[in-house]
Each structure stands twice: as structure tokens, then as C-alpha cells.
Design a protein around this motif. Structure first.
Motif, PDB file in Angstrom:
ATOM      1  N   THR A   1       0.818  -1.211   0.000  1.00 15.51           N
ATOM      2  CA  THR A   1       0.000   0.000   0.000  1.00 15.51           C
ATOM      3  C   THR A   1       0.851   1.260   0.000  1.00 15.51           C
ATOM      4  N   LEU A   2       2.168   1.077   0.045  1.00 10.71           N
ATOM      5  CA  LEU A   2       3.037   2.251   0.157  1.00 10.71           C
ATOM      6  C   LEU A   2       2.750   3.310  -0.917  1.00 10.71           C
ATOM      7  N   PRO A   3       2.679   2.912  -2.212  1.00 12.32           N
ATOM      8  CA  PRO A   3       2.371   3.955  -3.208  1.00 12.32           C
ATOM      9  C   PRO A   3       1.030   4.631  -2.928  1.00 12.32           C
ATOM     10  N   ALA A   4       0.049   3.823  -2.539  1.00 15.45           N
ATOM     11  CA  ALA A   4      -1.260   4.395  -2.234  1.00 15.45           C
ATOM     12  C   ALA A   4      -1.154   5.388  -1.079  1.00 15.45           C
ATOM     13  N   CYS A   5      -0.394   4.996  -0.077  1.00 15.51           N
ATOM     14  CA  CYS A   5      -0.206   5.881   1.068  1.00 15.51           C
ATOM     15  C   CYS A   5       0.419   7.185   0.619  1.00 15.51           C
ATOM     16  N   ARG A   6       1.451   7.007  -0.202  1.00 14.82           N
ATOM     17  CA  ARG A   6       2.162   8.185  -0.674  1.00 14.82           C
ATOM     18  C   ARG A   6       1.184   9.117  -1.392  1.00 14.82           C
ATOM     19  N   ASP A   7       0.394   8.512  -2.294  1.00 14.56           N
ATOM     20  CA  ASP A   7      -0.575   9.309  -3.054  1.00 14.56           C
ATOM     21  C   ASP A   7      -1.549  10.003  -2.115  1.00 14.56           C
ATOM     22  N   ALA A   8      -2.048   9.214  -1.173  1.00 15.58           N
ATOM     23  CA  ALA A   8      -3.053   9.764  -0.263  1.00 15.58           C
ATOM     24  C   ALA A   8      -2.486  10.955   0.503  1.00 15.58           C
ATOM     25  N   LEU A   9      -1.255  10.770   0.998  1.00 24.17           N
ATOM     26  CA  LEU A   9      -0.648  11.858   1.764  1.00 24.17           C
ATOM     27  C   LEU A   9      -0.458  13.096   0.900  1.00 24.17           C
ATOM     28  N   ARG A  10       0.039  12.831  -0.322  1.00 29.56           N
ATOM     29  CA  ARG A  10       0.315  13.980  -1.190  1.00 29.56           C
ATOM     30  C   ARG A  10      -0.974  14.686  -1.573  1.00 29.56           C
ATOM     31  N   SER A  11      -1.990  13.895  -1.952  1.00 28.68           N
ATOM     32  CA  SER A  11      -3.237  14.526  -2.391  1.00 28.68           C
ATOM     33  C   SER A  11      -3.856  15.289  -1.211  1.00 28.68           C
TER      34      SER A  11
END
Lengths: 295, 351, 558
Positions: free
Chosen positions: C223-233
Motif C-alpha cells: 500500500t506504500l504507493p497508495a499511502c504516498r498518493d493519499a498523503l500527497r493529495s
């Protein structure tokens, strides 16, 4: 002691005589050139006048009708067996007995310099500032040597450091202690020897420049050498102070005092020039005591 | 000469400072008085009543019950559990006998746990706990003191023992509770029981008893021992005949005062001896073993339970203040008993 | 002589025959020595000397009891407590292996956001009050004026949505792994028990499938990429929302908005840090050997029976105990020492004989009674007192919680007062009379003597009295259990002196409260024993310090 026997006998005549049971007071004789005793005794009204004093501990009578006149710039010794009331009388003079509950003077008066010390309005604290006291057991405060002496000065309201310094030095010199302690004034006083501690206590009493110094068996806990030093000191001090000393040792009384009062069972038995008391006591009880038959 | 006061400010300052100190002293006493006063004031109506026999015997002699509060016939009724059941039973019987009457059986509208009945089992439990621990503590404590004062010489071992006593005195009571739990309840498998409570409490008061006993032994003049030994008595005879009788009053008073104090401790018995509720009384057991290994209800623990573990409302106040007052009286009685005992012993062995 | 009872036998014999020299334990005494020339040699004498030895040995052994108890306390506290560290270590390892740690990192983004949202609703409440009370607007008008703000607040609060969704998704996965590991562990224990009991066949039936953490954690790590996306968005969106933040006219409201914006920007700036931590996190990294000790000693949370992760940090309990004790000492020291000075130096003997037993009596008040008084009377009393307007200036007033550190502290003060009073009074009374007299003879007043001579001379005794009083209150259980409020959180010292009115929990209180409810042998159970160990060590240290001070600075008895 190189006085002639004649002088001794004349001294005996000036002795205030009283029997143990009698409480009549013989006032000090008017000033007459006294050829007895060491130095020149004058018979002016004493610095301290005690008249008809009764003192009680609770219901127990400790002093019974004491009449006594103590002269200025003399050493007066109080002698007598244990429990005779000599220390009690001494402690009456600076009202230290006020600290004991249920104890007090029931009758009689003590006048110092003409003022009744038990009168209303007399502040015992002011009194004690002028009447120094040295105790049986040396009791330096657990502070430095310097602070021990400065304490009394501060109590008296001295604030100037330089003045306190000079007074500390002067009183240590007067107590013949300066040379022994001047390099360690800020060490704890409890590190001194017994004799030094006692001289420190004397210095502490001297610092506030009292008129009278009371000494309650000041040498009883000391060895002979330390005792000799203190006795020497007393000789020096009597030039400027009136000294009253309670002692158990008759030799000491004979050595240091000019006048001696013998107490027995709360009564003043005999009072007079020291030599007269020792050489030619008029009262058989005094004689028995000074010759060592009891006490 | 003039010995009048020189500086007038001094007296004023002195009396102000001393007045402040005095105020501090009496403030402490006032706090204590207020606390006891409040409890006595609020507890007295529970414990005493205006008519004969003036003491609320129900409160002192029955077990805690649930209080039922309901309305019946337009009146508000407050009944303890047993009375409530009897009441309902009677109503049901009436209804059965009179099918046409309009007797309705009330439903308990509100019930409040522990708010009715009394605290008899708690009193009993506390007495058992205190007596047992007192016996144990006196036994170990007085013997230790005899050894330390009469037999032992100063050496590494006695120094170590004294160090242990000193440190033991500072150990928090809850730590004693944990220790009792770990040792007696779990390791020795005594479970939550009188025995576990006895030992835990006794060990806790041990330093107090030893110190008190030693002081009392020291107060017996040396001459007594020497006279007895000089007559050819052995050390033990000397202790038994010429030392202990004279030391006993002192030992008992200070020890029992100490014990009364720790009898008030709750923390050590929480996990070792106390039950929240128990229906049987301690003597309702089949055999002696069961007696020793049963948990009991205890007053201090009961006070804790009724003041925190149950919902608070107007009905719980009664049992709270009542129990607390009884507890205070009990502690005071134990202390008073020790003083009486001392006086009697003093009279017997005057010295 | 033969018919006499056993009980009286030793005495009579003793009187008749002295012991042979050397066998008598009292041989060192002059009395024993003087008997030796008599030298009896009968069997009786031997028997009697044996009896004397026996008696001595009996008393000696009872004297050892205190030593034994101290040792046993140590042993049993450690026996039950020490395994905590192993168990806790395993739990922390599992926390990492199952990915809970990973999620907690991500969750920090969520918690920070919640704090901001809370601040927004606080601002809204104040704005609303401002409009209604000072602007005299109707409720509906006030709400209308706040519509723009509400819109902003809603958008701000929704912006965390993606992160929150992720947390709850992978959270379930992680707890799943943890539960399975726990089940397998239980099975292993059960099998071991069966094997120990000699039931090999039954043990064989238990199938253990060790959890393959590497495999299980994969989905979470993925989920790391998803997390990254979520945090950035989330960051982007928040930035956009903040740019269009509404403003207020009122001075204080504007200032509040300002601080909010500042905090929000700091929060957004911290999000990449969380991202980095997430990418740097590896489940296989071994837990450091002292992790459990560190987490116990420095842990800021005491969370038990949690579905997520239990934490046993002693800090909230320790600070709570300390706070309550310090409040107690702040009250008890001036009063206790003051009373001691008064009683020993000023009071007449009759007054002393009133004060001393009264204080003795206070010390006999059972602590549970004081605790009950606190809960029933004092808590409410203090609270209603604090609501009176002329006490408003005091920090922390009016008090919100009825039971708090102050309530407990007041009663603890009463508990420590007798200890402090008695020991300090002893110390003051034992100052040699001679010092007192010397001071008086110099013309010092009673006050001067008391303050300058006697109190300094008794200072070591007074300090050790205060220390022992401190030991007494920090070990006190019932009062704090009943009155301290039992909120497990480090008191908020940023509140300044008002911190005293916060509810706290204590080391003693937690043991009393939770010991009855824990499963024997569980980590929680052991944690309570470790708290007990801490208390034990603390009490020994306080005792030691008190003795040391007393001995070091004792006046030489001149």
C-alpha cells in the motif's frame, strides 16, 4: 598569696555573717578603706544587689532569703555542695530561669546598677545582652568560629561587616584565642578542643561587651592545662568586667576570686573576702566544706 | 541601668510569627476534627436511632442487601431484598386467595445494590483479620525484639537485621499487597484467604512492633537483669521473670496502636483476603482448614466498594457513612482496649 | 524432683546448677564468667545449656524474619515482574512484524489532522458566541454569517478522507495478522502443556501453522504507493483549502484563525516526513534488546486491553504520583514543620500534651476513610468553592473535575503531616538545650533563637522527616485511588500551576485498580508487578536518602 596574716583576720571582720537558718541581711558596710583582700576593695553599694530572694521550682524552694551584694570589677565565686542553689542564683541574674516552666522568684529583688531586673517592663532580652554567660559545658553553635561570635553581634543589630570583623578579632584576642584560630576562622567551631571551645564561648560572650559575665562552672569539663588558661583569662578580664563564677573546685575559687559566697541548702551561709572564707571561716558549715569534710 | 525594650518592632514580629505557627498547628487539628465530625454527623443517624435500643441493630447485625425502591398504593416503599421478597410473596398469596381483588404485585422500579441491610459480615471479617494478624505480629515482633535487645551483640548480622527493619517500615502497603498476593495467594496456593491476609498484615506491621518492643525492653532498668543474673538465673529466666513483665505494658500499647493503624489499611488485603461480597459468615465452615482458607468481607474494603464501585445516589450515602463511622469506632475501640490493657498490666507490675 | 512438669524443669535446674564455662551463650558477661569455677558436669547442665542454646536460636531465627520478608518481597516482586520485559519485548516485536507500527506511522497524519479540526470547531463556537452575545444577532443570522466558515471547515475536515480510508483498510489486515499470531502462539502453549502432561497423542492433534510474516505483511507494504498518493493529495488539497480560508473581523477571532493557519501549514509541511518514514520502514528489522525497558520507562501511554496494541508506559502514572505527592508536600511541609516548631519551641507543656495526641490521632485515621471523605465531601467542596467568583484568579479555578490531583493532594497532605510533624518535632526537641541557652544568654529573642540556631541545627532531621513524609504519600494507595480522578494521562504541564486541578492516575492506584481484574500471568499482570517493583525500589531509595542525611549531618553530641 603573700598577704600577711593580719590582713586575713581583718578580712574576717568584714565578712557578712549569717547563720544557716537566719535570713537577716547585713547590708554591705559603708565604704571604708579596706586593707584586706587583693587590690583595693571599696564598700560602695554593689553593682548587683540581691535582697531577700526566694526562688521556687514548682513547690520546691530552691533559694531561701538570699541577700548579697556583688561589687563591680571583682571576681565573685559562688561555692557550695551540689544542689545548694548556687547555679540557680547565677541564672536568676540574667533571668535564664524564665525559660523553665513553673519556676520563678516568689519574693525579694535583684537590682543591677540600681534597676530591678524583675520589674515590670524589663525586657529579659535586653538584660541578657548586658549580662554575658558562659556555661558549664562549652556550647558553641554548630557554625564556624567566626559565625559563633558574629551571631551575638548580629542579634544586637550590627550590620557593618568591617565592624563585625574587628569585634570578632578583638573578642578572640581578649579571650586569648586569636593566635590559635586566626587562620581558620571559618572552620566549624565543633572542631576545636574542649578548652578552646570554652574560650570561644567566653569570646562570644565578650563580643557583645556585657558589663557582667556569669560563669557556670566553666572549667568543670576541662583538663588542668585548659583550666589554667581560662583562669588566667579570668584574671585579665576582671580589669574590665564584673565576673561571677560558680565553681565546684575550692582551689579554683581561691585562685581566681576576690570574694566568695558559700551556699548550703538554698541559703547563703557565708559571704566575704575569699581569703577570709578559706582561711578563717566564721561558720562551722563553711569550715567543714572548705576543709573538705563534706560536699 | 535601663533594661527596657529598645526596639519595639521585635515583640510585634515575634508574636506575629508565633501566631502564624500556632495557626498552622491548629489548622491541622481542625482538619482532623472536621473530617471525623462530618463522618460522625452523617453516620450517626444510620448507626443510632431515637428510640430504644438507640442503636440501629439491623445495621450492625445483618448482611448487606440490595435496596428496592418502588411505589405501592401511592406510597413510596424502601425495602431490603429479603423484606421485598417476603412482601411480594405475601401479595402473591393474597392475590391467589382473592382472585377478584385488585392486588397488583409491584415491580421493583429501582434497586440499589448494598444499600440496605447492614455490615455485620464486614465487622466480623475485620475483627478476624485484625486479631489474627495481631497475634502473628506480636509473636514475631516481640521475639525479634527480645533477640535484638537481650541476646544479640552488635555485629554484621544484627546491623543487617536493623537495616531490614528500617527499610521494611518504608515499603508502601500496596507493595505488601502485591507481595502477599505473589507469595501466599499464588505461590503457596492459599488463594484469597484469612491466612494470606493475616500474614500480609502481620509482616507489614512487623517493623512497628519490633521498634515498639525494643523501646519497651530498653526502658526496663539494667539493674533488673543484673540482679536476676546475679541470683543465678539463666538468661531466659531473667527475660521471662524480670524483663518481660515490666516491658509488656509498653510493648502492648505501642504495638497495638500500630496494629490498629494498619488494621485500617485496605491496600494489602485487597488481593489477599477481602471479598466484595460473601454470603457465609466465617464460622459457617465445615472444617478448620476451610476456616483458615476462606476469604472474608472487611470493613475498609467494603467502604472502598460502596464508595466507588457502585452507582452513587441518595440511597448509597447511608451505608457509606454508616460503615465509615463504624470503622472509625472500631479502630478507636482497638486503641482504647490497648490502653486499658496497659493500665491493668501497669497496676499489676508497678515499677 | 522426678515428678515435676517439663515446663518448670529448666528453671529449677538452672537455679541449682550453673552452666559449664564456654557453653553458655552469655559467657561474655561477667556473671557467666564468675560461675565457671563451680564447674558442674551433670547431664542436667548439659541439657540445660542445650535448652539455652535452643531458646537463643529460636529468638535469633525470629529476628531473621524481617530480613527474610525483605528478601521475599524482592524475590516475589521480581519473580512475577521480570518476565514482563520478555513478554513486552515479544509484543513489541509482533507489533512491528504484523505491520501495526507501519499503520501507526500513517495514523499520525490522521491524529494531527483531528487536532486541527478540533481547533476549527473551537473557533466556530467562539465566533458563534461572539456574534450572538456581542453582535446581538439571532441564532439563524449568526449561522448564516458562519456559512462560509462551515463550508471551509467541512472541506478541511473531509480532506483527510483518503488517508483515513487507508488506515482502516490496512488496519484490519494488520490486526488480522496479529490475531492469527496470537492464536498460533496459544496453540503452541497448549501443546507444550499437553506434552508436559504426557499426553503426546492429544498434543499431536494440535496443528500449528506458524505465521509467515513476510508473506502476510506483503499486502500492507504494497500500500506504500497508495499511502504516498493519499498523503500527497491530502497535502495538496489542504493547501488549496487553506488558501481560500475565510477571515474574521473580530480581533481575537482573526488571531485565532492566524494561529490555526500557522499550525495547519506546519502540519502539511510535516507530511512528507511521514511519507519518508513509511518508505524507510521494514518489518524485518529486529527490535532492539532494551526496547521493552525503554518503552516501560519512557512510554507516555498506559493502554491495556486494547484491540490494537497495549502499551505499558509508566510515565503517566509516575508523573501522576509525583504531582499528587508534591501537592501534598507543598501543603504538609509548611504546616507540619510549622506545627513542629510551634510545639517544640513555643507551646507550653500543657498545650503540647494536647497537640501531640491529637496529631497521633490524625495519623491513626485509616486512609480509606480519608479517601471516602475526599470522594464524598472534599471533592465537591473544593469544586463549589472554586466556582465562587472571588477565587477566580487562582490557577485552575474553577475546577472542572470533582476528583483531581488537588483533592488527592489535600488529603495526602493530612496523611504525611503526622509523619513530618513527629519526626521534625523530635529533631527540634533533640537540639541540645545548651545551644538554646547559649543563644538566650547572648540576648537573642525566642524567635531569633528558634530561627537562627535551633531550626538550622535540626535541619537534617527536618529534611529527613520531609523525605519520609514523601515516601509515605507516594506509597499511599486508597486516597489516590479514590480521589485522584484516575485519568491515565500525563498531566498537561503547559497549563502552568493549573495543572494541579487535573485528574491523574498513580502507580499505587493502578495496581489497586487493575490487579483484581487482570489475567494471571498476562503481560498486563506482570506490568503491574513491575510498577510495584518501581514503587519498592523508590521507597528503599527514599528511606536510604533519609537515613543518609540524618547520619551525615547529625550534630556531634558535644
Amino acid at each position: 598569696m603573700v598577704s600577711a596574716p593580719a590582713a586575713i583576720s581583718s578580712d574576717s571582720q568584714t565578712t557578712t555573717r549569717m547563720s544557716a537558718g537566719n535570713i537577716t541581711f547585713f547590708p554591705p558596710q559603708p565604704a571604708s578603706p579596706a586593707s584586706d583582700g587583693p587590690g583595693s576593695e571599696s564598700r560602695a553599694p554593689g553593682l548587683i544587689e540581691i535582697a531577700g530572694l526566694d526562688f521556687y521550682y514548682g513547690e520546691k524552694k530552691a533559694l531561701d532569703g538570699i541577700n548579697l551584694s556583688i561589687e563591680a570589677n571583682r571576681v565573685t565565686a559562688f561555692i557550695g555542695p551540689s544542689g545548694c542553689g548556687k547555679s540557680t542564683l547565677l541564672r536568676c541574674l540574667n533571668r535564664m530561669n524564665d525559660l523553665i516552666e513553673d519556676a520563678g522568684i516568689r519574693r525579694g529583688s535583684i537590682k543591677i546598677g540600681g534597676a530591678d531586673i524583675n520589674a515590670r517592663g524589663v525586657d529579659p532580652i535586653e538584660l541578657r545582652k548586658r549580662i554575658g554567660m558562659v556555661f558549664q559545658k562549652s556550647n558553641p553553635f554548630p557554625k564556624s568560629i567566626y559565625e559563633n561570635i558574629a551571631y551575638g553581634l548580629r542579634i544586637q543589630g550590627f550590620k557593618n561587616k568591617a565592624e563585625i570583623d574587628s569585634r570578632v578579632e578583638a573578642s578572640l584576642r581578649n579571650a586569648a584565642l586569636w593566635n590559635e584560630v586566626n587562620d581558620r576562622l571559618h572552620d566549624n567551631a565543633l572542631g576545636l578542643s574542649g578548652g578552646q571551645q570554652q574560650r570561644l564561648c567566653i569570646a562570644r560572650a565578650l563580643a557583645v561587651e556585657p558589663q557582667v559575665i556569669l560563669m557556670d562552672e566553666p572549667c568543670s569539663a576541662l583538663d588542668p592545662i585548659a583550666t589554667a588558661k581560662i583562669e588566667e583569662l579570668i584574671h585579665e578580664l576582671k580589669k574590665r568586667y564584673t565576673i561571677i563564677i560558680v565553681t565546684h573546685s575550692m582551689q579554683q575559687a581561691a585562685r581566681v576570686s576576690d570574694r566568695t559566697a558559700f551556699f548550703y541548702l538554698g541559703r547563703l551561709v557565708e559571704y566575704g573576702g575569699t581569703r577570709a572564707i578559706f582561711m578563717n571561716p566564721s561558720n562551722p558549715q563553711t569550715e567543714a566544706y572548705v576543709s573538705g569534710r563534706f560536699g | 541601668m535601663n533594661f527596657q525594650t529598645q526596639r519595639t518592632g521585635r515583640h510585634a514580629r515575634e508574636s506575629i510569627v508565633f501566631a502564624l505557627l500556632r495557626a498552622a498547628t491548629y489548622a491541622i487539628l481542625l482538619c482532623g476534627t472536621l473530617i471525623v465530625g462530618t463522618i460522625a454527623f452523617k453516620g450517626a443517624p444510620v448507626l443510632f436511632k431515637p428510640s430504644f435500643p438507640f442503636i440501629n441493630t439491623t445495621f450492625l447485625t445483618s448482611a448487606p442487601e440490595t435496596l428496592h425502591v418502588f411505589e405501592y398504593d401511592g406510597r413510596k416503599m424502601e425495602l431490603g431484598d429479603r423484606e421485598y421478597r417476603a412482601f411480594r410473596g405475601k401479595l402473591a398469596a393474597d392475590a391467589a386467595a382473592n382472585p377478584h381483588s385488585e392486588i397488583r404485585i409491584p415491580h421493583s422500579e429501582q434497586s440499589y445494590v448494598y444499600s440496605a441491610g447492614g455490615i455485620f459480615p464486614c465487622i466480623v471479617g475485620t475483627l478476624f483479620l485484625v486479631t489474627g494478624s495481631m497475634v502473628l505480629a506480636l509473636f514475631f515482633g516481640v521475639s525479634s525484639a527480645i533477640y535484638l535487645n537481650e541476646y544479640a551483640r552488635q555485629n554484621a548480622v544484627t546491623r543487617l537485621i536493623r537495616l531490614a527493619i528500617l527499610n521494611l517500615a518504608g515499603v508502601p502497603s500496596i507493595v505488601f499487597g502485591l507481595f502477599g498476593f505473589g507469595l501466599f495467594v499464588i505461590f503457596l496456593g492459599w488463594n484469597v484467604s484469612l491466612m494470606a491476609g493475616w500474614f500480609t498484615l502481620a509482616f507489614m506491621v512487623l517493623p512497628v512492633v519490633i521498634t515498639a518492643s525494643e523501646e519497651a525492653l530498653k526502658a526496663v532498668p539494667r539493674g533488673y537483669r543484673e540482679a536476676s543474673l546475679a541470683l543465678g538465673a539463666t538468661r531466659w529466666q531473667t527475660i521471662r521473670k524480670s524483663v518481660l513483665p515490666y516491658a509488656l505494658p509498653g510493648i502492648l500499647t505501642s504495638s497495638i496502636l500500630g496494629i490498629a493503624r494498619v488494621a485500617g489499611e485496605t491496600a494489602p488485603i485487597m488481593f489477599t483476603a477481602a471479598y466484595v461480597v460473601r454470603d457465609q459468615l466465617p464460622w459457617q465452615v465445615a472444617k478448620l482448614g476451610d476456616f483458615l482458607f476462606q476469604g472474608v468481607m472487611a470493613l475498609p474494603y467494603h467502604i472502598y466498594v460502596v464508595s466507588t464501585k457502585i452507582p452513587q445516589n441518595e440511597y448509597t450515602e447511608r451505608v457509606q457513612y454508616g460503615s465509615t463511622l463504624v470503622f472509625l469506632i472500631l479502630v478507636a475501640l482497638i486503641a482504647a482496649a490497648s490502653i486499658l490493657l496497659r493500665n491493668r498490666l501497669r497496676k499489676k507490675h508497678q515499677w | 524432683m522426678k515428678t515435676r512438669s517439663n515446663e518448670t524443669a529448666p528453671e529449677n535446674e538452672a537455679a541449682a546448677t550453673p552452666p559449664p564455662d564456654g557453653t553458655n551463650p552469655g559467657a561474655h558477661s561477667p556473671f557467666a564468667g564468675s560461675r565457671s569455677p563451680l564447674a558442674p558436669d551433670s547431664a542436667q547442665a548439659v541439657r540445660r545449656s542445650l535448652a539455652a542454646r535452643g531458646i537463643r536460636a529460636f529468638f535469633g531465627s525470629t529476628a531473621l524474619v524481617s530480613l527474610l520478608i525483605l528478601t521475599l518481597i524482592t524475590i516475589f516482586l521480581f519473580r512475577e515482574g521480570l518476565p514482563f520485559f520478555g513478554a513486552s519485548q515479544r509484543e513489541i516485536a509482533l507489533y512491528r512484524q504484523a505491520g501495526l507500527e507501519y499503520i501507526d506511522i500513517l495514523r499520525r497524519a490522521e491524529t494531527g489532522h483531528i487536532g486541527l479540526v478540533r481547533q476549527l470547531s473551537d473557533i466556530r463556537l467562539r465566533a458563534f458566541q461572539h456574534f450572538v452575545e456581542t453582535g446581538h444577532l439571532a441564532v439563524s443570522d449568526a449561522n448564516a454569517r458562519l456559512a462560509a466558515f462551515d463550508n471551509f471547515a467541512d472541506r478541511f475536515s473531509d480532506a483527510i478522507g483518503p488517508v483515513r480510508g487507508l488506515v482502516s483498510d490496512i488496519g484490519e489486515a494488520a490486526t488480522g495478522i496479529k490475531t492469527r499470531a496470537a492464536v498460533e502462539n496459544d496453540k503452541a502453549i497448549q501443546r507444550q502443556q499437553l506434552l508436559d502432561a504426557g499426553k503426546a497423542s492429544e498434543a499431536g492433534q494440535i496443528k500449528i501453522e506458524p505465521v509467515d510474516f513476510q508473506k502476510e505483511i506483503k499486502p500492507i507494504l504494497d500500500t506504500l504507493p497508495a499511502c504516498r498518493d493519499a498523503l500527497r493529495s491530502t497535502a495538496d488539497e489542504l493547501r488549496a483549502i487553506l488558501a481560500a480560508a475565510p477571515s474574521f473581523d473580530g480581533r481575537s477571532l482573526a488571531a485565532r484563525m492566524e494561529t490555526f493557519q500557522k499550525r495547519a501549514r506546519a502540519y502539511i509541511a510535516a507530511l512528507p516526513g511521514i511519507e519518508n518514514e513509511l518508505s524507510g520502514w521494514t518489518p524485518s528489522e529486529p527490535v532492539r534488546w532494551h526496547a521493552s525497558i525503554v518503552s516501560f520507562l519512557t512510554g507516555r501511554e498506559w493502554i491495556t486491553a486494547s484491540f490494537w496494541q497495549d502499551w505499558y508506559g509508566i510515565l503517566p502514572l509516575f508523573t501522576g504520583s509525583l504531582l499528587a505527592s508534591l501537592i501534598a508536600l507543598a501543603i504538609a511541609v509548611p504546616f507540619g514543620v510549622g506545627a513542629a516548631i510551634y510545639t517544640s519551641q513555643v507551646a507550653a507543656r500543657r498545650e503540647q500534651s494536647l497537640i501531640k495526641p491529637a496529631i497521633e490521632f490524625i495519623s491513626a485515621l485509616p486512609s480509606v476513610v480519608l479517601g471516602f471523605f475526599g470522594i464524598a465531601v472534599l471533592g465537591e467542596l473544593l469544586r463549589s468553592l472554586s466556582q465562587s467568583p472571588w477565587l477566580d484568579w487562582l490557577p485552575g479555578f474553577p475546577i472542572i473535575e470533582r476528583l483531581n490531583a488537588l483533592t488527592a493532594g489535600c488529603l495526602l497532605a493530612l496523611i504525611s503531616m503526622p509523619t513530618i510533624f513527629t519526626l521534625a518535632e523530635d529533631a527540634l526537641t533533640n537540639v541540645p538545650r545548651a545551644l538554646r541557652e547559649a543563644s538566650f544568654a547572648l540576648g537573642a529573642s525566642r524567635l531569633q533563637t528558634t530561627l537562627r540556631i535551633i531550626t538550622p541545627a535540626a535541619l537534617s532531621g527536618i529534611i529527613s522527616a520531609v523525605l519520609l513524609g514523601f515516601g509515605r504519600v507516594i506509597g499511599e494507595t486508597m486516597v489516590v485511588l479514590l480521589c485522584a480522578g484516575n485519568r491515565i494521562a500525563i498531566p498537561d504541564f503547559s497549563a502552568g500551576p493549573a495543572v494541579v486541578t487535573q485528574p491523574v492516575h498513580t502507580m499505587t492506584g493502578i495496581i489497586a485498580q487493575e490487579m483484581g481484574e487482570v489475567v494471571r500471568g498476562s503481560t498486563h499482570y506482570r506490568a503491574l508487578f513491575v510498577v510495584g517493583m518501581t514503587l519498592f525500589i523508590l521507597s528503599l531509595a527514599i528511606n536510604y536518602a533519609a537515613q543518609k542525611i540524618l547520619r551525615r549531618y547529625r550534630l556531634p553530641s558535644a
